[in-house]
Design a protein around this motif. Structure first.
Motif, short mmCIF file in Angstrom:
data_model
loop_
_atom_site.label_atom_id
_atom_site.label_comp_id
_atom_site.label_asym_id
_atom_site.label_seq_id
_atom_site.Cartn_x
_atom_site.Cartn_y
_atom_site.Cartn_z
N GLU A 145 0.91 -1.24 -0.09
CA GLU A 145 -0.08 0.00 -0.01
C GLU A 145 0.82 1.29 -0.02
OE1 GLU A 145 -2.71 -0.37 3.28
OE2 GLU A 145 -3.81 -1.82 2.56
N TRP A 149 0.85 4.15 -2.77
CA TRP A 149 0.56 5.60 -2.62
C TRP A 149 1.85 6.35 -3.06
CZ3 TRP A 149 3.98 8.65 1.03
CH2 TRP A 149 3.27 9.77 1.28
N GLN A 153 2.10 9.80 -5.68
CA GLN A 153 2.18 11.32 -5.41
C GLN A 153 3.05 12.29 -6.29
OE1 GLN A 153 1.14 12.05 -1.97
NE2 GLN A 153 0.26 9.77 -2.77
#
Length: 327
Positions: A145, A149, A153
């Protein structure tokens, strides 16, 4: 890399001490013993060193004090001990970063000392699981995860380490390579300032020994998303290992241990190992170490030497494959 088997508690020094005394070779310290911790105060290595220093002061008949010499991933403090008089009065209390930083400095042809040539490993102080952590605002509960993520970004998130070539610097680069996600490295002088910047949200990802981060984890300020050990930590059984999450190259057992300068007389090493082993067995100290999520040490000098030398041998090709350069 260190295995749990290679760091099994042996506690074999007491017979050796009796033998040394019988031969008239017993050593008695002549003044204050300094334990050099190559990181700032407040981290796991510092906490454990002070616990041992207190007990050794009680049993050795002299003051045993901790002196913090942080910087350069621990190599500054280590070099103080490498160049100290080999009389048992100046010791090093280091952790697994000793192997990674030394390997990185060797790769850059800037190593001020050699683990094998310049140090005499005395005994393991404690096995300490190392946890991978994120700030509570990062929406990730696992490495997978976090990787997803980080890729999403607009700019790469920051990860912290205790310096170029340190364990977390090495692990960060392994995770980036194997997980194919971006991160930018931010070096610190030790784990304590690293954790403070994580708590403030200035860096999003880092690693710390469980002992010094457990309170922040339990308080919800930091979230563990993986452990580097081969097995899950008993105090955090829901946190998967890096191997379970598909990152076997990041697996590494955390340790903290005692070293003396090379050429320290055998009788001195025998006495020191016996005292450290006895301290590790002392119920109040052992209980305090276990409260910190660690396992008391106290193995033989031969076992500890074999384990540390095996780890540095494993680190050298990994550092080379990552082309890690300490600037």
């Amino acid at each position: 890399m260190l295995s749990r088997r290679s760091l099994t508690l042996a506690l074999l020094a007491a017979p050796g001490l009796v033998q040394a005394q019988a031969q008239g070779q017993a050593w008695t310290p002549t003044g204050t013993i300094r334990i050099i911790v190559p990181f700032p105060a407040g981290g796991t290595t510092d906490i454990l060193a002070r616990l041992y220093a207190q007990r050794l002061t009680e049993t050795m008949g002299v003051s045993v004090v901790v002196e913090n010499r942080g910087g350069a991933g621990g190599s500054i403090g280590a070099d103080v001990v490498a160049k100290a008089t080999a009389d048992g009065q100046t010791l090093l209390f280091h952790n697994l970063t000793f192997s990674t930083t030394t390997a990185a400095l060797e790769f850059a042809n800037r190593a001020p000392h050699s683990i094998e040539r310049d140090f005499a490993p005395i005994s393991l102080g404690a096995n300490v699981p190392m946890m991978l952590l994120v700030h509570r605002d990062v929406p990730a509960n696992s490495l997978t995860e976090f990787a997803a993520w980080a890729r999403a970004q607009p700019t790469a998130p920051f990860y912290g380490s205790t310096g170029p070539g340190s364990t977390m610097n090495l692990i960060g680069e392994v995770l980036k390579r194997d997980g194919r996600f971006p991160m930018d490295h931010v070096p610190f002088r030790g784990a304590a300032p690293l954790v403070q910047d994580m708590l403030a949200g200035r860096i999003q990802f880092g690693g710390d020994q469980l002992s010094s981060s457990l309170a922040h984890i339990r308080g919800g300020a930091l979230r563990p998303i993986g452990t580097l050990s081969a097995t899950r930590a008993s105090v955090l059984p829901d946190v998967a290992t890096v191997r379970e999450q598909g990152f076997p190259n990041a697996e590494m057992l955390g340790w903290n241990g005692f070293f003396a300068p090379a050429r320290t007389p055998e009788a001195v090493l025998v006495r020191l190992q016996a005292e450290i082993a006895a301290a590790a067995r002392h119920p109040p100290l052992a209980a305090r170490i276990q409260e910190l999520g660690a396992e008391p040490g106290g193995n033989s000098s031969a076992e500890f030497t074999q384990a540390v030398h095996a780890q540095i041998a494993a680190m050298r090709p990994l550092v080379q494959s990552l082309q890690m350069r300490v600037e």
